[in-house]
Design an enzyme around this catalytic site. Structure first.
Site, PDB file in Angstrom:
ATOM      1  N   GLN A   3     -38.514 -30.142 -15.998  1.00 58.48           N
ATOM      2  CA  GLN A   3     -39.512 -30.441 -17.038  1.00 58.48           C
ATOM      3  C   GLN A   3     -39.078 -31.678 -17.810  1.00 58.48           C
ATOM      4  O   GLN A   3     -39.805 -32.164 -18.656  1.00 58.48           O
ATOM      5  CB  GLN A   3     -39.615 -29.258 -18.006  1.00 58.48           C
ATOM      6  CG  GLN A   3     -40.081 -27.970 -17.349  1.00 58.48           C
ATOM      7  CD  GLN A   3     -39.862 -26.784 -18.284  1.00 58.48           C
ATOM      8  OE1 GLN A   3     -40.682 -26.487 -19.130  1.00 58.48           O
ATOM      9  NE2 GLN A   3     -38.737 -26.105 -18.120  1.00 58.48           N
TER      10      GLN A   3
ATOM     11  N   ALA B 101     -24.796 -25.033 -19.976  1.00 59.10           N
ATOM     12  CA  ALA B 101     -25.010 -25.355 -18.561  1.00 59.10           C
ATOM     13  C   ALA B 101     -23.883 -26.241 -18.030  1.00 59.10           C
ATOM     14  O   ALA B 101     -23.470 -26.112 -16.872  1.00 59.10           O
ATOM     15  CB  ALA B 101     -26.350 -26.058 -18.402  1.00 59.10           C
TER      16      ALA B 101
ATOM     17  N   HIS C  59     -43.149 -33.014 -15.560  1.00 57.73           N
ATOM     18  CA  HIS C  59     -43.794 -33.637 -16.733  1.00 57.73           C
ATOM     19  C   HIS C  59     -43.665 -35.155 -16.730  1.00 57.73           C
ATOM     20  O   HIS C  59     -43.717 -35.790 -17.775  1.00 57.73           O
ATOM     21  CB  HIS C  59     -43.197 -33.059 -18.029  1.00 57.73           C
ATOM     22  CG  HIS C  59     -43.614 -31.651 -18.294  1.00 57.73           C
ATOM     23  ND1 HIS C  59     -42.875 -30.770 -19.054  1.00 57.73           N
ATOM     24  CD2 HIS C  59     -44.715 -30.956 -17.899  1.00 57.73           C
ATOM     25  CE1 HIS C  59     -43.497 -29.599 -19.099  1.00 57.73           C
ATOM     26  NE2 HIS C  59     -44.608 -29.687 -18.411  1.00 57.73           N
TER      27      HIS C  59
ATOM     28  N   SER D 149     -36.803 -22.822 -22.540  1.00 58.48           N
ATOM     29  CA  SER D 149     -37.329 -21.646 -23.244  1.00 58.48           C
ATOM     30  C   SER D 149     -38.573 -21.124 -22.520  1.00 58.48           C
ATOM     31  O   SER D 149     -39.147 -20.126 -22.920  1.00 58.48           O
ATOM     32  CB  SER D 149     -37.679 -22.010 -24.687  1.00 58.48           C
ATOM     33  OG  SER D 149     -38.670 -23.015 -24.689  1.00 58.48           O
TER      34      SER D 149
ATOM     35  N   VAL E 234     -37.829 -35.574 -18.687  1.00 53.50           N
ATOM     36  CA  VAL E 234     -38.427 -36.881 -18.391  1.00 53.50           C
ATOM     37  C   VAL E 234     -37.355 -37.970 -18.450  1.00 53.50           C
ATOM     38  O   VAL E 234     -37.665 -39.148 -18.538  1.00 53.50           O
ATOM     39  CB  VAL E 234     -39.564 -37.160 -19.409  1.00 53.50           C
ATOM     40  CG1 VAL E 234     -40.723 -36.204 -19.191  1.00 53.50           C
ATOM     41  CG2 VAL E 234     -39.069 -37.067 -20.873  1.00 53.50           C
ATOM     42  N   ASP E 235     -36.065 -37.542 -18.400  1.00 49.59           N
ATOM     43  CA  ASP E 235     -34.971 -38.470 -18.685  1.00 49.59           C
ATOM     44  C   ASP E 235     -34.315 -39.084 -17.447  1.00 49.59           C
ATOM     45  O   ASP E 235     -33.449 -39.954 -17.572  1.00 49.59           O
ATOM     46  CB  ASP E 235     -33.902 -37.770 -19.549  1.00 49.59           C
ATOM     47  CG  ASP E 235     -33.407 -36.446 -18.951  1.00 49.59           C
ATOM     48  OD1 ASP E 235     -33.385 -36.319 -17.711  1.00 49.59           O
ATOM     49  OD2 ASP E 235     -33.051 -35.544 -19.727  1.00 49.59           O
TER      50      ASP E 235
HETATM   51  P1  NAD Z   1     -36.781 -26.078 -25.159  1.00 47.73           P
HETATM   52  O1  NAD Z   1     -36.245 -26.973 -26.219  1.00 47.73           O
HETATM   53  O2  NAD Z   1     -37.987 -25.282 -25.476  1.00 47.73           O
HETATM   54  O3  NAD Z   1     -35.660 -25.051 -24.708  1.00 47.73           O
HETATM   55  C1  NAD Z   1     -34.359 -25.492 -24.400  1.00 47.73           C
HETATM   56  C2  NAD Z   1     -33.518 -24.285 -24.044  1.00 47.73           C
HETATM   57  O4  NAD Z   1     -32.252 -24.745 -23.628  1.00 47.73           O
HETATM   58  C3  NAD Z   1     -33.286 -23.326 -25.219  1.00 47.73           C
HETATM   59  O5  NAD Z   1     -33.479 -22.014 -24.760  1.00 47.73           O
HETATM   60  C4  NAD Z   1     -31.810 -23.563 -25.610  1.00 47.73           C
HETATM   61  O6  NAD Z   1     -31.178 -22.390 -26.050  1.00 47.73           O
HETATM   62  C5  NAD Z   1     -31.237 -23.979 -24.259  1.00 47.73           C
HETATM   63  N1  NAD Z   1     -30.057 -24.846 -24.360  1.00 47.73           N
HETATM   64  C6  NAD Z   1     -29.736 -25.757 -25.309  1.00 47.73           C
HETATM   65  N2  NAD Z   1     -28.568 -26.356 -25.013  1.00 47.73           N
HETATM   66  C7  NAD Z   1     -28.145 -25.810 -23.845  1.00 47.73           C
HETATM   67  C8  NAD Z   1     -26.998 -26.008 -23.027  1.00 47.73           C
HETATM   68  N3  NAD Z   1     -26.054 -26.916 -23.336  1.00 47.73           N
HETATM   69  N4  NAD Z   1     -26.892 -25.269 -21.898  1.00 47.73           N
HETATM   70  C9  NAD Z   1     -27.830 -24.348 -21.559  1.00 47.73           C
HETATM   71  N5  NAD Z   1     -28.928 -24.110 -22.309  1.00 47.73           N
HETATM   72  C10 NAD Z   1     -29.085 -24.845 -23.434  1.00 47.73           C
HETATM   73  O7  NAD Z   1     -36.993 -26.977 -23.864  1.00 47.73           O
HETATM   74  P2  NAD Z   1     -38.003 -26.802 -22.629  1.00 47.73           P
HETATM   75  O8  NAD Z   1     -38.208 -25.370 -22.320  1.00 47.73           O
HETATM   76  O9  NAD Z   1     -37.534 -27.712 -21.581  1.00 47.73           O
HETATM   77  O10 NAD Z   1     -39.387 -27.336 -23.193  1.00 47.73           O
HETATM   78  C11 NAD Z   1     -39.417 -28.576 -23.845  1.00 47.73           C
HETATM   79  C12 NAD Z   1     -40.379 -29.599 -23.250  1.00 47.73           C
HETATM   80  O11 NAD Z   1     -40.034 -30.830 -23.872  1.00 47.73           O
HETATM   81  C13 NAD Z   1     -40.230 -29.823 -21.780  1.00 47.73           C
HETATM   82  O12 NAD Z   1     -41.472 -29.683 -21.218  1.00 47.73           O
HETATM   83  C14 NAD Z   1     -39.743 -31.279 -21.622  1.00 47.73           C
HETATM   84  O13 NAD Z   1     -40.714 -32.038 -20.910  1.00 47.73           O
HETATM   85  C15 NAD Z   1     -39.758 -31.879 -22.981  1.00 47.73           C
HETATM   86  N6  NAD Z   1     -38.453 -32.448 -23.411  1.00 47.73           N
HETATM   87  C16 NAD Z   1     -37.704 -33.147 -22.499  1.00 47.73           C
HETATM   88  C17 NAD Z   1     -36.480 -33.659 -22.865  1.00 47.73           C
HETATM   89  C18 NAD Z   1     -35.686 -34.430 -21.829  1.00 47.73           C
HETATM   90  O14 NAD Z   1     -36.277 -35.032 -20.921  1.00 47.73           O
HETATM   91  N7  NAD Z   1     -34.344 -34.403 -21.895  1.00 47.73           N
HETATM   92  C19 NAD Z   1     -35.980 -33.454 -24.156  1.00 47.73           C
HETATM   93  C20 NAD Z   1     -36.779 -32.752 -25.080  1.00 47.73           C
HETATM   94  C21 NAD Z   1     -38.017 -32.255 -24.685  1.00 47.73           C
END
Ligand code: NAD
Length: 258
Positions: free
Chosen positions: A102, A234, A120, A191, A104-105
């Site tokens: 999900q 993770a 996404h 989540s 986008v990085d």
């Molecule tokens: P979310 O923020 O809803 O959930 C993130 C989950 O990861 C949480 O349950 C949290 O407890 C867990 N988490 C946090 N740090 C962790 C770690 N080090 N190891 C394991 N688990 C960890 O994110 P989501 O469910 O991906 O939904 C967010 C949406 O936002 C996605 O659709 C995505 O497209 C977008 N998004 C993307 C980025 C990115 O590309 N890096 C960043 C922020 C949001």
């Protein structure tokens, strides 16, 4: 207890004829990109519903670009962490069919994963809203953004799926195929609150896949689906699973990468 689950995950992956990973923002937190629902960062400042909805972008692109520029700066400087590298190693070992992300990085590809489905979209390319011509993120200077197209005069928008936009057809089709044909799905750092992406673990489970959840916090909606949760970061758990797999195959541990 956690070590037992790590060993169990290693055995389950070795036994599975097809394993896929479904990743969310949590896997990139250790690379310095904040997740949506975590306590820190970007999303405390910018409400995603207000800043990440296509209606908001169309109404006031300059306002949404305030958030996008911060996200951009974070993504352009982020590097993959041991969780991304661990998944790339599993693919290399022939034990992971694909990563459905999900995120986008672009960090899975940067770590060496080849079969990555960006559910996404991506921040690494952008398109003008009207004429749809593309630009590479690397070819742009942050200070020149937001920019208007010299031909059609519409704004440039990252090729990420905003709330209110459809999932790209190819990503949708491939992801559901991967989920439906898997015997095990690693659900990592999500989540599972954003639909339709969140339907993927459900679909995998309905078709008989084992759901192995790796998350920092228990998430009630996935906990209901998952066969077991390995609770923790993770970046620690995935390399530990890869290490167990190597051990059970009598291989040398991979030198640490980060
Ligand atoms: P979310 O923020 O809803 O959930 C993130 C989950 O990861 C949480 O349950 C949290 O407890 C867990 N988490 C946090 N740090 C962790 C770690 N080090 N190891 C394991 N688990 C960890 O994110 P989501 O469910 O991906 O939904 C967010 C949406 O936002 C996605 O659709 C995505 O497209 C977008 N998004 C993307 C980025 C990115 O590309 N890096 C960043 C922020 C949001």
């Amino acid at each position: 207890m956690k070590q037992d689950l790590i060993q169990k995950a290693a055995r389950d992956i070795l036994r599975s004829k097809k394993t896929v990973a479904f990743t969310g923002a949590g896997i990139s937190v250790e690379s310095g990109i904040p997740d949506f629902r975590g306590a820190q960062g970007l999303w405390k400042k910018y409400d995603p519903q207000e800043y990440a909805h296509i209606d908001a972008f169309q109404k006031d692109p300059a306002k949404v670009w305030l958030m996008l520029k911060e996200m951009f700066a974070l993504i352009l400087s982020a590097r993959p962490n041991p969780a991304h590298f661990g998944l790339a190693q599993l693919e290399e070992m022939g034990l992971l069919s694909s990563v459905i992300t999900q995120n986008v990085d672009g960090l899975h590809q940067a770590a060496g994963s080849r079969n990555v489905i960006e559910y996404h979209g991506t921040h690494w390319t952008l398109s003008w809203l009207k004429c749809r011509e593309k630009r590479e993120a690397r070819s742009l200077r942050l200070e020149d953004l937001p920019a208007r197209c010299p031909k059609c005069s519409s704004f440039l928008k990252p090729d990420v799926v905003f709330f209110g936009e459809p999932i790209p057809w190819r990503a949708q089709t491939l992801s559901f195929h991967e989920a439906e044909t898997s015997q095990a799905m690693l659900v990592i750092g999500t989540s599972a609150a954003v639909y339709p992406a969140a339907a993927l673990p459900m679909r995998a489970k309905e078709r008989g896949a084992m759901i192995i959840e790796i998350n920092k916090d228990p998430i009630p909606s996935i906990d209901l689906l998952s066969d077991y949760l390995i609770c923790g970061s993770a970046g620690e758990i995935i390399p530990a699973i890869v290490g167990e797999i190597r051990k059970s195959r009598g291989e040398e541990p991979e030198p640490a990468t980060a």
